[in-house]
Design a protein around this motif. Sequence first.
Motif, PDB file in Angstrom:
ATOM      1  N   PRO A 160       0.562  -1.439   0.164  1.00 12.00           N
ATOM      2  CA  PRO A 160       0.096   0.163  -0.071  1.00 12.00           C
ATOM      3  C   PRO A 160       0.585   1.397   0.500  1.00 12.00           C
ATOM      4  O   PRO A 160       0.450   2.458   0.153  1.00 12.00           O
ATOM      5  CB  PRO A 160      -0.695  -0.151   1.485  1.00 12.00           C
ATOM      6  N   CYS A 161       2.059   1.376   0.250  1.00 12.79           N
ATOM      7  CA  CYS A 161       3.191   2.882  -0.013  1.00 12.79           C
ATOM      8  C   CYS A 161       2.916   2.969  -0.727  1.00 12.79           C
ATOM      9  O   CYS A 161       3.688   4.057  -1.608  1.00 12.79           O
ATOM     10  CB  CYS A 161       4.237   2.287   0.853  1.00 12.79           C
ATOM     11  N   ASN A 162       3.275   2.136  -1.739  1.00 13.48           N
ATOM     12  CA  ASN A 162       4.144   2.406  -3.766  1.00 13.48           C
ATOM     13  C   ASN A 162       2.922   1.910  -4.277  1.00 13.48           C
ATOM     14  O   ASN A 162       3.315   1.769  -5.775  1.00 13.48           O
ATOM     15  CB  ASN A 162       4.863   1.443  -3.738  1.00 13.48           C
ATOM     16  N   ASN A 163       2.032   1.209  -4.413  1.00 14.19           N
ATOM     17  CA  ASN A 163       0.596   0.690  -4.926  1.00 14.19           C
ATOM     18  C   ASN A 163       1.109  -0.177  -5.851  1.00 14.19           C
ATOM     19  O   ASN A 163       0.783   0.062  -7.501  1.00 14.19           O
ATOM     20  CB  ASN A 163      -0.567   1.623  -5.659  1.00 14.19           C
ATOM     21  N   THR A 164       1.618  -0.842  -5.425  1.00 10.74           N
ATOM     22  CA  THR A 164       2.427  -2.697  -6.499  1.00 10.74           C
ATOM     23  C   THR A 164       1.725  -3.864  -5.806  1.00 10.74           C
ATOM     24  O   THR A 164       1.457  -3.576  -4.685  1.00 10.74           O
ATOM     25  CB  THR A 164       3.736  -1.967  -6.457  1.00 10.74           C
ATOM     26  N   TYR A 165       2.056  -4.457  -6.441  1.00  7.65           N
ATOM     27  CA  TYR A 165       1.867  -5.871  -6.253  1.00  7.65           C
ATOM     28  C   TYR A 165       3.779  -6.406  -5.799  1.00  7.65           C
ATOM     29  O   TYR A 165       4.336  -6.307  -6.458  1.00  7.65           O
ATOM     30  CB  TYR A 165       1.420  -6.636  -7.047  1.00  7.65           C
ATOM     31  N   VAL A 166       3.762  -8.077  -5.000  1.00  7.82           N
ATOM     32  CA  VAL A 166       5.402  -8.051  -4.708  1.00  7.82           C
ATOM     33  C   VAL A 166       5.101  -9.543  -4.698  1.00  7.82           C
ATOM     34  O   VAL A 166       3.975  -9.888  -3.835  1.00  7.82           O
ATOM     35  CB  VAL A 166       5.587  -7.501  -3.439  1.00  7.82           C
ATOM     36  N   ALA A 167       6.003 -10.327  -5.304  1.00  9.75           N
ATOM     37  CA  ALA A 167       6.141 -11.771  -5.132  1.00  9.75           C
ATOM     38  C   ALA A 167       6.541 -11.753  -2.961  1.00  9.75           C
ATOM     39  O   ALA A 167       7.561 -11.231  -2.761  1.00  9.75           O
ATOM     40  CB  ALA A 167       6.921 -12.240  -6.042  1.00  9.75           C
ATOM     41  N   LEU A 168       6.699 -13.006  -2.780  1.00  7.76           N
ATOM     42  CA  LEU A 168       6.340 -13.118  -1.751  1.00  7.76           C
ATOM     43  C   LEU A 168       8.672 -14.384  -1.595  1.00  7.76           C
ATOM     44  O   LEU A 168       8.435 -13.972  -3.508  1.00  7.76           O
ATOM     45  CB  LEU A 168       6.152 -14.837  -1.159  1.00  7.76           C
ATOM     46  N   GLY A 169       8.700 -13.776  -0.427  1.00  8.50           N
ATOM     47  CA  GLY A 169      10.173 -14.408  -1.174  1.00  8.50           C
ATOM     48  C   GLY A 169      10.534 -15.710  -0.689  1.00  8.50           C
ATOM     49  O   GLY A 169      10.060 -16.340  -0.470  1.00  8.50           O
ATOM     50  N   ASP A 170      12.074 -15.994  -0.074  1.00  7.46           N
ATOM     51  CA  ASP A 170      12.222 -17.232   0.533  1.00  7.46           C
ATOM     52  C   ASP A 170      12.484 -17.548   1.853  1.00  7.46           C
ATOM     53  O   ASP A 170      11.801 -16.434   2.761  1.00  7.46           O
ATOM     54  CB  ASP A 170      14.327 -17.486   0.222  1.00  7.46           C
ATOM     55  N   VAL A 171      11.981 -18.729   2.503  1.00  8.45           N
ATOM     56  CA  VAL A 171      12.222 -19.057   3.563  1.00  8.45           C
ATOM     57  C   VAL A 171      13.128 -18.320   4.207  1.00  8.45           C
ATOM     58  O   VAL A 171      14.634 -18.530   3.896  1.00  8.45           O
ATOM     59  CB  VAL A 171      11.749 -21.032   3.646  1.00  8.45           C
ATOM     60  N   VAL A 172      12.838 -18.047   5.260  1.00  5.44           N
ATOM     61  CA  VAL A 172      13.833 -17.838   6.027  1.00  5.44           C
ATOM     62  C   VAL A 172      14.222 -18.438   7.522  1.00  5.44           C
ATOM     63  O   VAL A 172      14.768 -17.885   8.467  1.00  5.44           O
ATOM     64  CB  VAL A 172      14.380 -15.616   6.376  1.00  5.44           C
ATOM     65  N   GLY A 173      12.749 -19.215   7.988  1.00  5.59           N
ATOM     66  CA  GLY A 173      12.926 -19.720   9.358  1.00  5.59           C
ATOM     67  C   GLY A 173      12.396 -20.461   9.817  1.00  5.59           C
ATOM     68  O   GLY A 173      11.142 -20.918   8.660  1.00  5.59           O
ATOM     69  N   LYS A 174      12.199 -21.000  11.126  1.00  9.69           N
ATOM     70  CA  LYS A 174      10.959 -22.424  10.805  1.00  9.69           C
ATOM     71  C   LYS A 174      10.316 -21.543  11.723  1.00  9.69           C
ATOM     72  O   LYS A 174      10.406 -22.226  12.781  1.00  9.69           O
ATOM     73  CB  LYS A 174      11.955 -23.730  11.091  1.00  9.69           C
ATOM     74  N   ALA A 175       8.795 -21.261  11.675  1.00  6.93           N
ATOM     75  CA  ALA A 175       7.910 -21.023  12.827  1.00  6.93           C
ATOM     76  C   ALA A 175       8.004 -22.388  13.930  1.00  6.93           C
ATOM     77  O   ALA A 175       7.883 -23.434  13.380  1.00  6.93           O
ATOM     78  CB  ALA A 175       6.575 -21.011  12.024  1.00  6.93           C
ATOM     79  N   PHE A 176       7.319 -21.649  15.333  1.00  7.11           N
ATOM     80  CA  PHE A 176       7.595 -21.900  16.146  1.00  7.11           C
ATOM     81  C   PHE A 176       8.469 -22.989  16.783  1.00  7.11           C
ATOM     82  O   PHE A 176       8.153 -23.999  17.020  1.00  7.11           O
ATOM     83  CB  PHE A 176       5.671 -23.639  16.368  1.00  7.11           C
ATOM     84  N   SER A 177       9.844 -22.895  16.312  1.00  6.89           N
ATOM     85  CA  SER A 177      10.596 -23.377  16.521  1.00  6.89           C
ATOM     86  C   SER A 177      12.188 -22.641  16.279  1.00  6.89           C
ATOM     87  O   SER A 177      12.707 -23.452  17.193  1.00  6.89           O
ATOM     88  CB  SER A 177      10.930 -24.454  15.165  1.00  6.89           C
ATOM     89  N   ASP A 178      12.427 -22.211  15.187  1.00  8.22           N
ATOM     90  CA  ASP A 178      14.211 -20.843  16.081  1.00  8.22           C
ATOM     91  C   ASP A 178      13.713 -20.544  16.661  1.00  8.22           C
ATOM     92  O   ASP A 178      15.109 -19.991  16.933  1.00  8.22           O
ATOM     93  CB  ASP A 178      13.728 -20.344  14.344  1.00  8.22           C
TER      94      ASP A 178
END
Length: 183
Positions: A160-178
Amino acid sequence: MSRTDFGAKPIMLPQPVLIIATYDENGNPNAMNAAWGITTDYHEITISLSEHKTTDNLAVRKAFTVSMATEDQMIACDYVGIASGRNVPDKFAKAGFHATKSKFVDAPLIDELPMALECTVKSFEDGILIGTIVNVSADDSVITDGKIDPKKLKPITFDPCNNTYVALGDVVGKAFSDGNKLK
């Protein structure tokens, strides 16, 4: 640390790009783009909506699907957000979408968008739609080891800051674990 103040604005990153699909009173499919939505309970989704053809349809059919917009369908997903179903008679088809009726609710699944939440209307008051999630379905093309694979789904987010659509990036961690590393 230095910060810039932006005032009271609806900025939350990332914001999902949700494509809400409904049938009208004649059984014609319609779709709209909405970014202000989030799951708010284990079987519940909440979306902020102003009056649209979609909200007319929700009142009649009491059901809807919510598909995740994808990189591959970005143009069609943006189109259903800028064209009104009240002004464009077959906006769904013009977007290049094809509908398959959900087995669980009285609403269309969008064949071109491989993941959807299938919902019934719990309430719609003061512009806030609350839906009960009856089922989540995903095309086998986006499944890896029995789970929905974000790399295959390729959902996009709204900036919403730039009125653009953005693709998701790479996995950076493991939820409920790291975080256990700090215990």
